[in-house]
Scaffold this active site. Structure first.
Site, short mmCIF file in Angstrom:
data_model
loop_
_atom_site.label_atom_id
_atom_site.label_comp_id
_atom_site.label_asym_id
_atom_site.label_seq_id
_atom_site.Cartn_x
_atom_site.Cartn_y
_atom_site.Cartn_z
N SER A 108 99.60 77.62 39.30
CA SER A 108 100.09 77.06 40.55
C SER A 108 100.66 75.65 40.36
O SER A 108 101.62 75.46 39.62
CB SER A 108 98.95 77.07 41.57
OG SER A 108 99.40 76.71 42.85
N ASP A 245 105.77 74.79 44.94
CA ASP A 245 104.97 74.42 43.78
C ASP A 245 105.27 75.41 42.66
O ASP A 245 106.17 76.24 42.77
CB ASP A 245 103.48 74.38 44.13
CG ASP A 245 102.96 75.72 44.61
OD1 ASP A 245 103.76 76.55 45.07
OD2 ASP A 245 101.73 75.95 44.52
N ASP A 247 104.05 78.13 41.38
CA ASP A 247 104.09 79.59 41.59
C ASP A 247 104.65 79.96 42.95
O ASP A 247 104.64 81.13 43.33
CB ASP A 247 102.71 80.21 41.39
CG ASP A 247 101.71 79.84 42.48
OD1 ASP A 247 101.91 78.80 43.13
OD2 ASP A 247 100.75 80.59 42.68
N ASP A 249 103.78 79.56 46.08
CA ASP A 249 103.03 80.01 47.25
C ASP A 249 102.88 78.90 48.28
O ASP A 249 102.26 79.09 49.33
CB ASP A 249 101.67 80.60 46.87
CG ASP A 249 100.72 79.59 46.22
OD1 ASP A 249 101.15 78.45 45.92
OD2 ASP A 249 99.56 79.95 45.98
#
Length: 452
Positions: A108, A245, A247, A249
């Site tokens: 992440s 960010d 990843d 999400d």
């Protein structure tokens, strides 16, 4: 310490998070999620157990995904390798393909040396704690070891990105024509798909942070470093900036003047729009205890109820699932729109935010003005017995005094860390000075009363 944290397994790649661990974890996942009545029914119908695997572009994702896929295939699971894609894309593809489960390899917003493994159950939903515990226990047990044609196959999921893109575009209530957006892809998983999504939706797109090299993910860019995005929006005369960010999400935004619009304000804008369209289930928004008091006030003015949860998007999602609610999220930019996603989706959130701008013909600053942000001070008090924060009489008396003094114009929250000898003191007030004064006083009392 348990292997699974609040968001999967995470750690320094090739430190605690080795290829051996990834392979063993994948094998254990196959044991737990590839068995049971549903799996047996699929086998009886001639269907093979299938998993979707995706990753973000950090360099360690290459060997970790190879290890995960080897562990799954050696356990008789067919693997659809979706390559580099956002976490919400992996979750969507598990449901879209009716796969038995999915694995996302990402850390992440963490720096490049870290990585993580997140597992989704059938339908693209996060695993409950009890299932994670079963997988961890299965790592020490016997593995599935089929032979011959019963071993799994690994195939490239060639149209994975296109299917996710079509899903995003199909969710939009309005096109984005006439809006100039700067996208910051954090040199992460959004770099390949986010610019296409916004362009195809009609926006004019300027892109930064979209040149991943395996080591630059989240490095001075993305939702945890908004200065570059704010500067780019002003420099290019854009209407809005959207930051993901690593990843993707999360979604945070900046307005045309470079001012940050956080997850609370984004949720306020979307909640009001959804209520007007009749799609906000039970006129309820789910948010964590860290959401700003201004969000609660804004929602009350529009007849929207706010349900509060503990900090963490998994707790928001749990409450949304329990109540069947359609919108929830966090200040940090994890926004969950359950009509279209099973987890936070930064691309989906950004697209719907811009759709609201286009539909109303208003700037982001105008839309965000629906909510007044109360000054907030957060202090970490270290070296204290966090277990006594809710029971110590002196601490609770101090909280009661501060709460009474703030009245309706402020809020106090003391929250113990889940892992460290730390108590987090948060105070919101009508002025920054009041918030700081009360926070300092409470922090001093916590230090005095709970010191180890």
């Amino acid at each position: 310490m348990p292997l699974f944290g609040t968001d999967g397994v995470r750690g320094l790649a090739n430190g605690p998070l080795t290829a051996d661990l990834a392979l063993t974890l994948a094998q254990a996942t196959a044991v737990v999620l590839g068995q049971g009545r549903t799996a047996e029914a699929r086998r009886a119908a001639g269907r093979r157990i299938t998993a979707v695997v995706a990753r973000d572009p950090r360099v360690s994702g290459e060997f970790l995904s190879a290890a995960v896929e080897a562990g799954l295939a050696s356990s008789g699971v067919d693997v659809l390798d979706a390559g580099v894609l956002p976490t919400p894309a992996a979750a969507f593809l598990v449901a879209d393909r009716d796969a038995d489960f999915g694995v996302m390899i990402s850390a992440s917003h963490n720096p490049a040396p870290d990585n993580g493994i997140k597992i989704f159950a059938r339908g693209g939903v996060k695993l409950p704690d009890v299932v994670e515990q079963r997988i961890e226990a299965a790592m020490a047990g016997p593995k599935l070891q089929p032979t011959g044609g019963a071993v799994g196959r690994i195939r490239r999921y060639s149209d994975a990105e296109d299917r996710y893109l079509l899903h995003l575009l199909g969710s939009l209530p309005h096109r984005l024509d006439g809006i100039h957006v700067v996208l910051d892809c954090a040199h992460g998983a959004a770099a390949g798909v986010s610019p296409d999504a916004f362009r195809d939706a009609g926006a004019r797109v300027t892109v930064i942070g979209a040149d991943p090299d395996g080591m630059n993910i989240n490095d001075g860019v993305g939702s945890t470093h908004l200065d570059s995005l704010a500067a780019a929006v002003v420099e290019h005369g854009a209407d809005v900036g959207i930051a993901h960010d690593g990843d993707a999400d999360r979604c945070l935004a900046v307005d045309a003047d470079g001012n940050v619009v956080d997850g609370d304000r984004i949720m306020a804008i979307l909640a009001i729009a959804m209520k007007e369209r009749g799609t906000l289930k039970d006129d309820t928004l789910v948010a964590t205890v860290m959401s700003n008091l201004g969000l609660h006030r804004a929602m009350a003015e529009h007849g929207i109820r706010v349900e509060q949860t503990a900090v963490g998007d998994r707790y928001v999602l749990e409450r949304m699932n329990e109540g069947g609610f359609s919108l929830g999220g966090e200040q940090s930019g994890h926004v969950i729109m359950s009509d279209y996603a099973t987890t936070g989706d930064g691309l989906l959130t950004g697209l719907h935010l811009l759709a609201e701008m286009a539909h109303r013909g208003k700037t982001l600053a105008e839309l965000a003005s629906v909510m007044t942000v109360y000054p907030q001070v957060l202090l970490n008090v270290k070296g204290v017995d966090r277990s006594r924060v809710a029971t110590d009489e002196g601490v609770q008396d101090a909280v009661a005094r501060a709460t009474a003094q703030l009245g309706l114009s402020g809020r106090v929250l003391l929250r113990p860390s889940g892992t460290e000898p730390v108590v987090r003191v948060m105070v919101e007030a009508a002025s920054q000075d009041d918030a700081r004064r009360h926070a300092d006083q409470l922090a001093a009392i916590v230090q005095e009363r709970l010191a180890l």
